[in-house]
Design a protein around this motif. Structure first.
Motif, mmCIF file in Angstrom:
data_model
loop_
_atom_site.group_PDB
_atom_site.id
_atom_site.type_symbol
_atom_site.label_atom_id
_atom_site.label_comp_id
_atom_site.label_asym_id
_atom_site.label_seq_id
_atom_site.Cartn_x
_atom_site.Cartn_y
_atom_site.Cartn_z
ATOM 1 N N ILE A 296 40.606 48.503 41.547
ATOM 2 C CA ILE A 296 41.703 48.035 40.702
ATOM 3 C C ILE A 296 41.418 46.621 40.206
ATOM 4 O O ILE A 296 41.654 46.288 39.041
ATOM 5 C CB ILE A 296 43.037 48.093 41.467
ATOM 6 C CG1 ILE A 296 43.382 49.541 41.810
ATOM 7 C CG2 ILE A 296 44.158 47.457 40.652
ATOM 8 C CD1 ILE A 296 44.645 49.696 42.636
ATOM 9 N N THR A 297 40.888 45.777 41.073
ATOM 10 C CA THR A 297 40.555 44.408 40.678
ATOM 11 C C THR A 297 39.577 44.404 39.508
ATOM 12 O O THR A 297 39.723 43.626 38.553
ATOM 13 C CB THR A 297 39.941 43.636 41.857
ATOM 14 O OG1 THR A 297 40.914 43.512 42.897
ATOM 15 C CG2 THR A 297 39.491 42.247 41.431
ATOM 16 N N GLU A 298 38.570 45.254 39.566
ATOM 17 C CA GLU A 298 37.576 45.313 38.486
ATOM 18 C C GLU A 298 38.245 45.615 37.157
ATOM 19 O O GLU A 298 37.935 44.990 36.125
ATOM 20 C CB GLU A 298 36.530 46.381 38.808
ATOM 21 C CG GLU A 298 35.354 46.416 37.843
ATOM 22 C CD GLU A 298 34.478 45.182 37.940
ATOM 23 O OE1 GLU A 298 34.167 44.602 36.875
ATOM 24 O OE2 GLU A 298 34.124 44.785 39.066
ATOM 25 N N ALA A 299 39.189 46.560 37.155
ATOM 26 C CA ALA A 299 39.908 46.896 35.920
ATOM 27 C C ALA A 299 40.774 45.726 35.457
ATOM 28 O O ALA A 299 40.879 45.454 34.248
ATOM 29 C CB ALA A 299 40.763 48.135 36.141
ATOM 30 N N LEU A 300 41.394 45.016 36.384
ATOM 31 C CA LEU A 300 42.254 43.891 36.030
ATOM 32 C C LEU A 300 41.461 42.744 35.420
ATOM 33 O O LEU A 300 41.976 41.977 34.598
ATOM 34 C CB LEU A 300 43.004 43.401 37.268
ATOM 35 C CG LEU A 300 43.995 44.389 37.889
ATOM 36 C CD1 LEU A 300 44.518 43.846 39.218
ATOM 37 C CD2 LEU A 300 45.151 44.687 36.946
ATOM 38 N N THR B 157 40.109 35.410 42.949
ATOM 39 C CA THR B 157 39.234 36.583 42.988
ATOM 40 C C THR B 157 38.023 36.230 43.828
ATOM 41 O O THR B 157 37.343 35.240 43.563
ATOM 42 C CB THR B 157 38.772 36.984 41.578
ATOM 43 O OG1 THR B 157 39.913 37.254 40.761
ATOM 44 C CG2 THR B 157 37.889 38.221 41.644
ATOM 45 N N GLU B 158 37.765 37.039 44.838
ATOM 46 C CA GLU B 158 36.614 36.809 45.710
ATOM 47 C C GLU B 158 35.576 37.904 45.479
ATOM 48 O O GLU B 158 35.887 39.096 45.550
ATOM 49 C CB GLU B 158 37.042 36.805 47.174
ATOM 50 C CG GLU B 158 35.892 36.567 48.135
ATOM 51 C CD GLU B 158 36.347 36.554 49.585
ATOM 52 O OE1 GLU B 158 35.457 36.615 50.466
ATOM 53 O OE2 GLU B 158 37.554 36.487 49.843
ATOM 54 N N ASP B 159 34.374 37.501 45.176
ATOM 55 C CA ASP B 159 33.280 38.463 45.054
ATOM 56 C C ASP B 159 32.798 38.845 46.450
ATOM 57 O O ASP B 159 32.420 37.982 47.246
ATOM 58 C CB ASP B 159 32.125 37.863 44.247
ATOM 59 C CG ASP B 159 32.430 37.828 42.761
ATOM 60 O OD1 ASP B 159 32.972 38.815 42.256
ATOM 61 O OD2 ASP B 159 32.138 36.803 42.116
ATOM 62 N N THR B 160 32.839 40.123 46.739
ATOM 63 C CA THR B 160 32.409 40.635 48.042
ATOM 64 C C THR B 160 31.287 41.641 47.825
ATOM 65 O O THR B 160 31.052 42.092 46.698
ATOM 66 C CB THR B 160 33.577 41.325 48.767
ATOM 67 O OG1 THR B 160 33.838 42.610 48.148
ATOM 68 C CG2 THR B 160 34.844 40.482 48.710
ATOM 69 N N PRO B 161 30.579 42.023 48.881
ATOM 70 C CA PRO B 161 29.522 43.032 48.729
ATOM 71 C C PRO B 161 30.023 44.344 48.135
ATOM 72 O O PRO B 161 29.265 45.078 47.492
ATOM 73 C CB PRO B 161 29.029 43.228 50.169
ATOM 74 C CG PRO B 161 29.314 41.925 50.835
ATOM 75 C CD PRO B 161 30.604 41.451 50.239
ATOM 76 N N GLY B 162 31.310 44.645 48.341
ATOM 77 C CA GLY B 162 31.868 45.884 47.796
ATOM 78 C C GLY B 162 32.483 45.740 46.427
ATOM 79 O O GLY B 162 33.037 46.701 45.891
ATOM 80 N N PRO C 9 34.545 42.823 43.435
ATOM 81 C CA PRO C 9 35.538 41.744 43.407
ATOM 82 C C PRO C 9 36.866 42.197 44.010
ATOM 83 O O PRO C 9 37.295 43.347 43.833
ATOM 84 C CB PRO C 9 35.685 41.442 41.909
ATOM 85 C CG PRO C 9 35.330 42.730 41.236
ATOM 86 C CD PRO C 9 34.249 43.349 42.076
ATOM 87 N N VAL C 10 37.523 41.295 44.714
ATOM 88 C CA VAL C 10 38.810 41.574 45.342
ATOM 89 C C VAL C 10 39.770 40.437 45.002
ATOM 90 O O VAL C 10 39.451 39.269 45.205
ATOM 91 C CB VAL C 10 38.675 41.705 46.873
ATOM 92 C CG1 VAL C 10 40.046 41.860 47.523
ATOM 93 C CG2 VAL C 10 37.784 42.875 47.242
ATOM 94 N N LEU C 11 40.931 40.790 44.465
ATOM 95 C CA LEU C 11 41.980 39.808 44.223
ATOM 96 C C LEU C 11 42.750 39.587 45.522
ATOM 97 O O LEU C 11 43.187 40.547 46.163
ATOM 98 C CB LEU C 11 42.948 40.311 43.153
ATOM 99 C CG LEU C 11 42.697 39.909 41.702
ATOM 100 C CD1 LEU C 11 43.633 40.687 40.789
ATOM 101 C CD2 LEU C 11 42.903 38.412 41.498
ATOM 102 N N ARG C 12 42.907 38.324 45.896
ATOM 103 C CA ARG C 12 43.660 37.991 47.096
ATOM 104 C C ARG C 12 44.834 37.110 46.715
ATOM 105 O O ARG C 12 44.666 36.122 45.997
ATOM 106 C CB ARG C 12 42.773 37.277 48.117
ATOM 107 C CG ARG C 12 41.540 38.083 48.520
ATOM 108 C CD ARG C 12 40.866 37.474 49.745
ATOM 109 N NE ARG C 12 39.586 38.100 50.022
ATOM 110 C CZ ARG C 12 39.427 39.264 50.657
ATOM 111 N NH1 ARG C 12 40.497 39.924 51.068
ATOM 112 N NH2 ARG C 12 38.223 39.758 50.867
#
Length: 285
Positions: A33-37, A211-216, A218-221
């Protein structure tokens, strides 16, 4: 103008409502979802990520607290050279923080349909985007009037302060030990700084997002800091949960073939309203 949504049960008391008494609700948005956002939604609506995040907040508040305009304090970088003739910030480093209130209003929309990912989600984004675009120079003029102008200062000082603060910090790669010019400490899940515990809170609810870039991916926190004496934990948890739901709805809606489009601020013909733009899109799109 529509009525104002209230979040806190009372006004801030500087003697009681200090940083030492605050609590936090943490939430995160899955990477898909973060990628789409970060990509699809802004691209289709010619918007910025903060437009999307604030639209979700407006929808979440409407679902949690009912109809009305949510007044939110936003932070700006303050590097607005265009407001002072001849200003040159090219040899300066830093963040000249500006703070200014905005009204986010989705009154009249079918909020339930917006949360289902229907067209109302896109309409909400177009509305909030235009409300934000109406603010000149990224809001720096508010502080100038509030603190440097005698007439404007007294008027703004008498206004009811915003109960909610919101700040999107940007996109970071945290916890890496190599591969970048700098990195956050491995134990750190967000950027922050030292806070004086006896300092009064600025807002009943203070929302920070990155937004944190993780190995899996990007993740919005999101971090929803709040004063329990002003806003119960249940209210903040519900608001945070609905914010996540609204972001998912916006991402889902953006995948529809008919999603997106221009809004008046995108065009040079300033006398066109949204309904006329939509008609042109249907006829020539």
């Amino acid at each position: 103008a529509h009525g104002r949504v209230r979040v806190a049960s009372r006004a801030i008391d500087p003697g009681r409502d200090t940083m030492s008494g605050t609590a936090v609700v943490h939430v995160e948005v899955p990477s898909t979802i973060t990628e789409a956002l970060l990509t699809t939604v802004p691209d289709r609506f010619h918007a910025r990520i903060d437009d999307v995040l604030l639209t979700a907040l407006a929808l979440a508040t409407a679902r949690s607290r009912g109809a009305g305009a949510l007044v939110v304090d936003l932070e700006g970088h303050g590097r607005e050279e265009q407001v002072v003739a001849g200003a040159d910030l090219s040899r300066t480093v830093g963040w000249f923080t500006s703070l200014y209130p905005v009204r986010l209003d989705v009154t009249g929309l079918d909020v339930a349909r917006a949360f289902s990912g229907a067209g109302e989600a896109g309409e909400a984004l177009k509305r909030v985007k235009e409300q934000l675009r109406e603010i000149p120079d990224n809001g720096i003029g508010f502080g100038m009037l509030r603190h440097l102008d005698a007439e404007g200062g007294s008027e703004f000082a008498a206004a009811v302060p915003s109960e909610v603060g919101f700040n999107y910090l940007g996109r970071f790669t945290l916890g890496e030990t190599e591969g970048g010019p700098w990195s956050g400490a491995p134990e750190s899940s967000a950027l922050g700084g030292a806070v004086e515990v006896d300092m009064p809170v600025s807002h009943a609810v203070e929302i920070g997002v990155l937004t944190e870039d993780t190995p899996g991916g990007p993740v919005l926190r999101g971090t929803f800091g709040y004063s329990p004496g002003l806003v119960p934990e249940q209210v903040v948890a519900e608001l945070a949960e609905n914010w996540i739901g609204a972001l998912g709805a916006l991402a889902g809606h953006a995948s529809a073939d008919d999603a997106g489009g221009f809004t008046p601020s995108d065009l040079t013909l300033g006398d066109l309203d949204q309904s006329e733009i939509d008609e042109f899109s249907l006829e020539f799109g």
